[in-house]
Design an enzyme around this catalytic site. Structure first.
Site, PDB file in Angstrom:
ATOM      1  N   TRP A 101      -0.144   4.041   0.686  1.00  0.00           N
ATOM      2  CA  TRP A 101      -1.110   5.135   0.537  1.00  0.00           C
ATOM      3  C   TRP A 101      -1.762   5.464   1.874  1.00  0.00           C
ATOM      4  O   TRP A 101      -2.006   6.630   2.183  1.00  0.00           O
ATOM      5  CB  TRP A 101      -2.145   4.802  -0.532  1.00  0.00           C
ATOM      6  CG  TRP A 101      -1.544   4.690  -1.893  1.00  0.00           C
ATOM      7  CD1 TRP A 101      -1.535   3.598  -2.702  1.00  0.00           C
ATOM      8  CD2 TRP A 101      -0.836   5.714  -2.625  1.00  0.00           C
ATOM      9  NE1 TRP A 101      -0.873   3.875  -3.880  1.00  0.00           N
ATOM     10  CE2 TRP A 101      -0.434   5.158  -3.853  1.00  0.00           C
ATOM     11  CE3 TRP A 101      -0.508   7.051  -2.344  1.00  0.00           C
ATOM     12  CZ2 TRP A 101       0.283   5.892  -4.816  1.00  0.00           C
ATOM     13  CZ3 TRP A 101       0.193   7.776  -3.296  1.00  0.00           C
ATOM     14  CH2 TRP A 101       0.583   7.201  -4.506  1.00  0.00           C
ATOM     15  N   ASP A 171     -10.328   5.588   1.201  1.00  0.00           N
ATOM     16  CA  ASP A 171      -9.703   5.866  -0.093  1.00  0.00           C
ATOM     17  C   ASP A 171      -9.945   4.629  -0.951  1.00  0.00           C
ATOM     18  O   ASP A 171      -9.426   3.551  -0.664  1.00  0.00           O
ATOM     19  CB  ASP A 171      -8.203   6.107   0.122  1.00  0.00           C
ATOM     20  CG  ASP A 171      -7.411   6.219  -1.189  1.00  0.00           C
ATOM     21  OD1 ASP A 171      -8.005   6.093  -2.271  1.00  0.00           O
ATOM     22  OD2 ASP A 171      -6.183   6.432  -1.096  1.00  0.00           O
ATOM     23  N   LYS A 195      -7.234   5.223 -11.800  1.00  0.00           N
ATOM     24  CA  LYS A 195      -7.025   3.786 -11.686  1.00  0.00           C
ATOM     25  C   LYS A 195      -8.141   3.034 -12.418  1.00  0.00           C
ATOM     26  O   LYS A 195      -7.883   2.185 -13.231  1.00  0.00           O
ATOM     27  CB  LYS A 195      -6.970   3.351 -10.216  1.00  0.00           C
ATOM     28  CG  LYS A 195      -6.031   4.171  -9.343  1.00  0.00           C
ATOM     29  CD  LYS A 195      -4.555   3.938  -9.668  1.00  0.00           C
ATOM     30  CE  LYS A 195      -3.631   5.030  -9.156  1.00  0.00           C
ATOM     31  NZ  LYS A 195      -3.498   5.134  -7.729  1.00  0.00           N
TER      32      LYS A 195
HETATM   33  C1  LIG Z   1      -2.767   6.058  -6.846  1.00  0.00           C
HETATM   34  C2  LIG Z   1      -3.299   6.132  -5.476  1.00  0.00           C
HETATM   35  C3  LIG Z   1      -3.248   7.314  -4.721  1.00  0.00           C
HETATM   36  C4  LIG Z   1      -2.576   8.572  -5.220  1.00  0.00           C
HETATM   37  O1  LIG Z   1      -3.351   9.175  -6.170  1.00  0.00           O
HETATM   38  P1  LIG Z   1      -2.948  10.587  -6.787  1.00  0.00           P
HETATM   39  O2  LIG Z   1      -4.158  10.902  -7.611  1.00  0.00           O
HETATM   40  O3  LIG Z   1      -1.714  10.407  -7.586  1.00  0.00           O
HETATM   41  O4  LIG Z   1      -2.770  11.538  -5.680  1.00  0.00           O
HETATM   42  C5  LIG Z   1      -3.812   7.313  -3.471  1.00  0.00           C
HETATM   43  N1  LIG Z   1      -4.409   6.228  -2.981  1.00  0.00           N
HETATM   44  C6  LIG Z   1      -4.476   5.071  -3.675  1.00  0.00           C
HETATM   45  C7  LIG Z   1      -5.148   3.889  -3.068  1.00  0.00           C
HETATM   46  C8  LIG Z   1      -3.928   4.991  -4.941  1.00  0.00           C
HETATM   47  O5  LIG Z   1      -3.993   3.837  -5.628  1.00  0.00           O
END
Ligand SMILES: *Cc1c(COP(=O)(O)O)cnc(C)c1O
Length: 360
Positions: A101, A171, A195
């Site tokens: 990511w 993030d 998540k």
């Molecule tokens: C799942 C995830 C993403 C991607 O998320 P989307 O909503 O599908 O764009 C980005 N960063 C992390 C840390 C993730 O776990």
């Protein structure tokens, strides 16, 4: 089949209470005679929902007044572009690459300016967090970027990097609301909610006010300019109404459970049960450095691909689902977010013990 123990990395398990409440309100939300799905986002009822959601997340995370909370769409992946578009005044930023990511965010940023990889753990398949106490951060970097919890590899920054005075952008998709956080240490905290908070389709960005600007990169779409949504209290256009409503319910659930301090205790307990077992098991092994272990995503292997497959299949038959590791790394991964009850982890470990005895 009744409810299973769902170890999916995302979209992931939600509190049963929240789902039941949403079911109860499905046809008639609080006497409005309609579902939240059918409601105008400009209605009084919806205004209360989104305002209350913001109030509750502010309370949970102790978000200072000089930070805006935006409820956005496009997932975390769209913020990979929004971050450089809104912040790259000098067209330069430092990225710490600790997994897929972070790498995706880094690659996206390269479209808009110079993204500099100042540290990486790619040399050991992202199984650790690099030492970030004294990195070579460019003088004119606009920000330092991390993915705080690595969903795929199962590592977590337990110490934030020394950014040498630059704003930190994180993030937090897979560790959102899993423990208390000092918001003042960040310029931007953002994450997709699917998540640990709610249904897919909502991303929450918490942004210090001075970073919400008019002088974004030329060509930035109206919708990706944070100021557009900040000025409109996340209602510039139709927001993901139903998703935000569920997030609001999850905020209330966390408050009822005792807030983020209590979540941390609950999450540490669960992770300890699983990690302690992995450390003593002769069959199963954790795949990351102990000091960097995530409380949320726990990858493990048997060392034998066929046995891994057998385990995943037998576990699923017993109601422990979505234990297959990410397609890029194989093995297994148990995601044990806020809403995973302790019994889920206890029973999983019980099952792992039994599987180990049978396959020794
Ligand atoms: C799942 C995830 C993403 C991607 O998320 P989307 O909503 O599908 O764009 C980005 N960063 C992390 C840390 C993730 O776990």
């Amino acid at each position: 089949m009744g409810r299973v123990y769902n170890f999916s990395a995302g979209p992931a398990v939600l509190p049963e209470e929240v789902l039941k409440e949403a079911a109860d309100e499905m046809l008639d939300y609080k006497g409005t005679g309609m579902s939240v799905m059918e409601m105008s986002h400009r209605s009084k009822a919806y205004d209360n929902i989104i305002k209350e959601a913001e109030k509750d997340i502010r309370e949970l995370m102790n978000i200072p007044d000089n930070y805006k909370v935006l409820f956005l769409q496009g997932g975390a992946s769209q913020q990979f572009a929004a971050v450089p578009m809104n912040l790259m005044k000098n067209k330069k930023a430092a990225y710490i690459i600790t997994g897929q990511w972070a790498k995706k965010a880094y690659q996206e940023a390269q479209k808009y300016g110079e993204a500099v990889a100042v540290a990486s753990s790619a040399d050991k398949t992202f199984s650790y967090i690099p030492d970030c106490s004294d990195l070579d951060i460019p003088e004119d970097a606009d920000y330092v970027y991390i993915c705080e919890n690595n969903t795929i590899y199962g590592t977590k920054f337990w110490t934030l990097p020394n950014t040498k005075g630059k704003d930190l952008v994180a993030d937090v998709s897979s560790c959102f609301l899993s423990e208390p956080v000092d918001v003042t240490k960040y310029g931007v905290i953002y994450g997709g909610v699917q998540k640990n908070i709610g249904p897919a389709g909502v991303v929450i960005s918490i942004i210090r006010e001075d970073l919400i600007r008019d002088d974004v990169l030329p060509g930035t779409p109206t919708m990706l300019k944070w100021k557009t949504q900040a000025d409109a209290d996340s209602l510039y256009n139709t927001p993901p109404c139903y998703g935000i409503y569920i997030c609001g319910k999850v905020f209330k659930w966390i408050k009822k459970m005792g807030g983020l301090e209590a979540m941390k205790v609950h999450n540490e307990k669960k992770a300890k049960i699983l990690y302690d077992f992995l450390d003593e098991s002769k069959l199963f092994k954790g795949t990351v450095e102990k000091k960097d272990r995530s409380l949320m995503n726990v990858p493990f292997v048997t060392g034998d691909e066929e046995l891994d497959k057998k385990f995943v299949a037998e576990a699923a038959a017993e109601g422990f689902v979505n234990l297959k590791g990410h397609r890029t790394v194989g093995g297994m991964r148990a995601s044990i977010y806020n809403a995973m009850p302790i019994e889920g982890v206890e029973k999983l470990v019980e099952f792992m013990r039994k599987f180990e005895a049978e396959n020794a």
